[in-house]
Enzyme design. Structure first.
Site, PDB file in Angstrom:
ATOM      1  N   TYR A  32      23.200  35.495  44.371  1.00 12.41           N
ATOM      2  CA  TYR A  32      24.424  34.676  44.445  1.00 12.41           C
ATOM      3  C   TYR A  32      24.130  33.299  45.024  1.00 12.41           C
ATOM      4  O   TYR A  32      24.663  32.285  44.572  1.00 12.41           O
ATOM      5  CB  TYR A  32      25.503  35.382  45.277  1.00 12.41           C
ATOM      6  N   ARG A  65      42.494  45.377  44.693  1.00  9.12           N
ATOM      7  CA  ARG A  65      43.695  44.907  43.998  1.00  9.12           C
ATOM      8  C   ARG A  65      44.414  45.954  43.163  1.00  9.12           C
ATOM      9  O   ARG A  65      45.559  45.764  42.782  1.00  9.12           O
ATOM     10  CB  ARG A  65      43.339  43.704  43.119  1.00  9.12           C
ATOM     11  N   ARG A 115      34.557  50.194  46.078  1.00 11.97           N
ATOM     12  CA  ARG A 115      35.741  49.351  45.902  1.00 11.97           C
ATOM     13  C   ARG A 115      37.033  50.166  45.978  1.00 11.97           C
ATOM     14  O   ARG A 115      37.965  49.926  45.221  1.00 11.97           O
ATOM     15  CB  ARG A 115      35.708  48.612  44.565  1.00 11.97           C
ATOM     16  N   ARG A 172      47.568  40.626  50.068  1.00 11.59           N
ATOM     17  CA  ARG A 172      46.863  39.541  49.376  1.00 11.59           C
ATOM     18  C   ARG A 172      47.807  38.407  48.981  1.00 11.59           C
ATOM     19  O   ARG A 172      47.374  37.256  48.850  1.00 11.59           O
ATOM     20  CB  ARG A 172      46.168  40.137  48.145  1.00 11.59           C
ATOM     21  N   ASP A 215      32.774  42.084  52.662  1.00  8.28           N
ATOM     22  CA  ASP A 215      32.086  41.714  51.421  1.00  8.28           C
ATOM     23  C   ASP A 215      30.603  41.566  51.705  1.00  8.28           C
ATOM     24  O   ASP A 215      30.219  41.266  52.839  1.00  8.28           O
ATOM     25  CB  ASP A 215      32.652  40.413  50.849  1.00  8.28           C
TER      26      ASP A 215
END
Ligand code: CP3
Length: 355
Positions: free
Chosen positions: A151, A28, A24, A37, A73
């Site tokens: 998921y 953010r 990662r 973003r 992702d």
């Protein structure tokens, strides 16, 4: 790119300081990421190759990590099968129609995967010349079937995998059907990344750590080994398996055919090295929460890992899991600088060394 610190370490032939990258590393916590973003949704950012390539380069240009990881992702494979993916603020990924039965599974469509994911191959092609200039290799990736299936079944992040486990025990044939479909799609997706030119691959298995040893073997690790055996990998680019649960499962992961095992922070790197021998490279494993610690503590813990693995020809420095959105870029910089200023021959004075 075959002679970079990262590739050399992944192939257990590094004679210099260890390379560093961070899971990662784009995200953010970086103002450059947040600026993009503000104008685009996360899914738009994933789908626009120019934008995704730009984001991949952001941490490299800001901090100088030794490897770049494709900005994407793990859930793109599920979406390519036709599952309805959205990202909800504060909740993370959501599948509005979870896959919990043979009927739901039959609606997934595994055709034209290369076409549906072609924007990612385009992203790779855009990145290669940029990374060549910087002499930084590119890591492609995919989610492991078990984590992606988790998921799809739960419909969202779950810390217990209650519904997944109920189905593992009540309807294993359905779960294997879903895992097989995901494994097939993942092989095609990763082969597409290899053809597009990535220098290495990583398979992320975030949720396998919730399984028992035997269930991890049957529902997770066997599928990873199958995927690796089916890669069309003429240049033998290295493959890393990162798994939450790796501190328990590393003996099994070492048998998947992966060149590198990515370790979570619970593992004692030195002990893992002693137990599995010199043939597999190790990646890890600073507790990411140390990025909230004062500089001296953070530097000391990074140095402990560096001195534990000093001289190891197959060691890649990383976190034991990803960077969190509220972490400070200055802490990331400190970790990168500490690793990159480490000299193999220097005798480190590490304070409060534990026995
Ligand atoms: O490591 C990198 O910098 C490369 C890009 C990358 C992302 N996700 C970007 C991302 C990678 C390799 C992943 C993998 C991923 N995605 C995993 C496996 C690794 C892990 O962290 O365990 C998982 C489980 C996912 C699924 C996923 N995607 C989750 C749980 C979330 C978090 C949701 C949240 O709001 O925190 C995402 C979203 C995501 N993936 C973001 C980024 C930069 C944040 C999106 C945003 O800007 O809102």
């Amino acid at each position: 790119m075959n002679d970079t610190l990262y590739v050399n370490a992944a192939l257990c032939r590094n004679t210099q300081r260890p390379p560093i990258w961070m899971m990662r590393q784009a995200g953010r916590y970086m103002k450059e990421y947040r600026a993009i973003r503000e104008r685009y949704s996360f899914l738009e950012m994933l789908r626009l190759p120019e934008l995704a390539a730009e984001i991949t380069l952001q941490p490299i240009d800001a901090f100088g990590m030794d490897a770049a990881i494709l900005f994407s992702d793990i859930l793109v494979t599920a979406e390519a099968l036709g599952a309805s993916l959205s990202f909800t603020e504060g909740k993370g990924p959501v599948f509005s129609q979870p896959i919990r039965s043979g009927q739901a599974l039959a609606l997934l469509n595994g055709t034209d995967i290369e076409l549906k994911l072609s924007h990612i191959f385009e992203e790779i092609r855009l990145l290669l010349p940029e990374l060549e200039k910087r002499q930084v290799p590119l890591i492609g990736f995919a989610g492991a079937p078990f984590t992606v299936a988790s998921y799809l079944i739960e419909g969202q992040s779950s810390s217990s995998l209650k519904i997944v486990k109920q189905l593992l025990y009540s309807d294993p044939a359905f779960v294997h059907g879903l895992l097989e479909l995901l494994a097939n799609v993942t092989v095609r997706y990763l082969n597409g990344q290899i053809r597009a030119g990535v220098h290495a691959l990583q398979i992320f298995d975030t949720w396998a750590g919730l399984l028992s040893w035997e269930d991890a073997r049957v529902f997770s690790v066997n599928y990873i080994a199958d995927i690796i055996s089916r890669l069309d990998n003429p240049a033998n680019i290295p493959v890393t398996v990162f798994c939450k649960g790796s501190s328990a499962f590393y003996p099994m992961l070492a048998g998947t055919g992966a060149q590198v095992i990515g370790l979570e922070w619970q593992a004692d790197l030195k002990r893992v090295r002693e137990e599995i021998g010199p043939a597999v490279a190790l990646q890890g494993n600073l507790d990411p929460y140390l990025l909230y610690a004062p500089d001296e503590v953070l530097r000391d813990r990074v140095n402990r890992i560096l001195s534990d693995m000093a001289g190891d020809s197959g060691f890649i420095f990383n976190l034991g899991h990803g960077i969190m959105p509220d972490m400070s870029p200055e802490k990331v910089r400190l970790v990168v600088e500490t690793v990159q200023s480490f000299s193999v021959n220097s005798s480190l004075s590490v304070s409060n060394r534990m026995p």
